[in-house]
Design an enzyme around this catalytic site. Structure first.
Site, PDB file in Angstrom:
ATOM      1  N   ASP A 132       0.721  -1.349   0.076  1.00  0.00           N
ATOM      2  CA  ASP A 132       0.368   0.019  -0.017  1.00  0.00           C
ATOM      3  C   ASP A 132       1.539   1.615   0.516  1.00  0.00           C
ATOM      4  O   ASP A 132       1.975   1.535   0.576  1.00  0.00           O
ATOM      5  CB  ASP A 132      -0.819  -0.081   0.944  1.00  0.00           C
ATOM      6  CG  ASP A 132      -1.985  -0.882   1.115  1.00  0.00           C
ATOM      7  OD1 ASP A 132      -2.011  -1.613   0.129  1.00  0.00           O
ATOM      8  OD2 ASP A 132      -2.362  -1.385   2.488  1.00  0.00           O
ATOM      9  N   ASP A 163       1.159   4.612   2.076  1.00  0.00           N
ATOM     10  CA  ASP A 163       0.931   5.216   2.913  1.00  0.00           C
ATOM     11  C   ASP A 163       1.704   6.913   2.923  1.00  0.00           C
ATOM     12  O   ASP A 163       2.792   7.399   2.997  1.00  0.00           O
ATOM     13  CB  ASP A 163       1.599   4.649   4.877  1.00  0.00           C
ATOM     14  CG  ASP A 163       1.369   3.462   5.006  1.00  0.00           C
ATOM     15  OD1 ASP A 163      -0.049   3.615   4.596  1.00  0.00           O
ATOM     16  OD2 ASP A 163       1.959   2.812   4.957  1.00  0.00           O
TER      17      ASP A 163
END
Length: 208
Positions: free
Chosen positions: A137, A139
């Site tokens: 992912d 961030d």
């Protein structure tokens, strides 16, 4: 030099760290291979900065402290956004969370936001070590000392949701941090992470 949560600090000597508990066996090897610690959200003491060491898995996280005088090499997420090291790595060709940073940068610039990458992507860009992977992912942190209009938060979330990777954004308010996604919903109260622990607040900029 002001050192903030999410900043990365280079540490070449494990003995410089102040540990209040026994040091797990994995810490020495990880710090030798990846000599950076991340500033964590906790209260420091006696000129010591709260920092954390990342291991290979999410369960491998160790908190300790680093004397301020040992903080000679500090890299902030905002510095990464300004210097744009992702433009110089071939890893952007195989890792979507790195490849989209140009688009993120354009969006944040258009919205006049102070931002930077954190997590595994931020760690990789700061350290030059391969810590992100194809399924990572992205961030991000936004530094916002003044109240962020909910409509702007909604607009940011809407734009970021179109990207081909899951993006999690934390808003640092000066009082703590909250989720941009949660804030954008205009909820009655939301979770604010502070150095004294999480709390439910109505206004993340006033802590009540």
């Amino acid at each position: 030099m002001e050192i903030k949560t999410h900043d990365l600090i280079r540490v070449d000597d494990l003995s410089k760290l102040v540990c209040l508990t026994d040091v797990p066996q994995w810490v020495g090897g990880e710090l030798a291979a990846k000599p950076f610690v991340v500033v964590r959200r906790a209260a420091g003491f006696e000129g010591r900065i709260p920092v954390g060491i990342r291991g290979e898995t999410r369960s491998q996280r160790f908190g300790c402290f680093l004397p301020v005088e040992e903080c000679s090499i500090v890299i902030s997420p905002e510095q990464l956004a300004e210097e744009k090291p992702w433009k110089k790595t071939d890893r952007r060709l195989s890792i979507v969370a790195i490849e989209v940073l140009d688009r993120v940068d354009e969006l944040m610039a258009s919205e006049e936001m102070a931002w930077g990458p954190t997590g595994s992507v931020g760690f990789e860009l700061a350290s030059g070590l391969d810590t992100a992977h194809s399924g990572s992912d992205l961030d991000l942190v936004i530094r916002c000392d003044q109240t962020l209009p909910v409509e702007k938060a909604k607009r940011l979330i809407q734009e970021l949701s179109q990207f081909p990777v899951h993006i999690d954004v934390q808003v640092e308010t000066g009082k703590g941090s909250c989720s941009l996604a949660e804030y954008s919903r205009g909820q009655e109260s939301l979770l604010l992470k502070t150095e004294n622990g999480p709390m439910l607040v109505k206004d993340p900029w006033s802590e009540h």
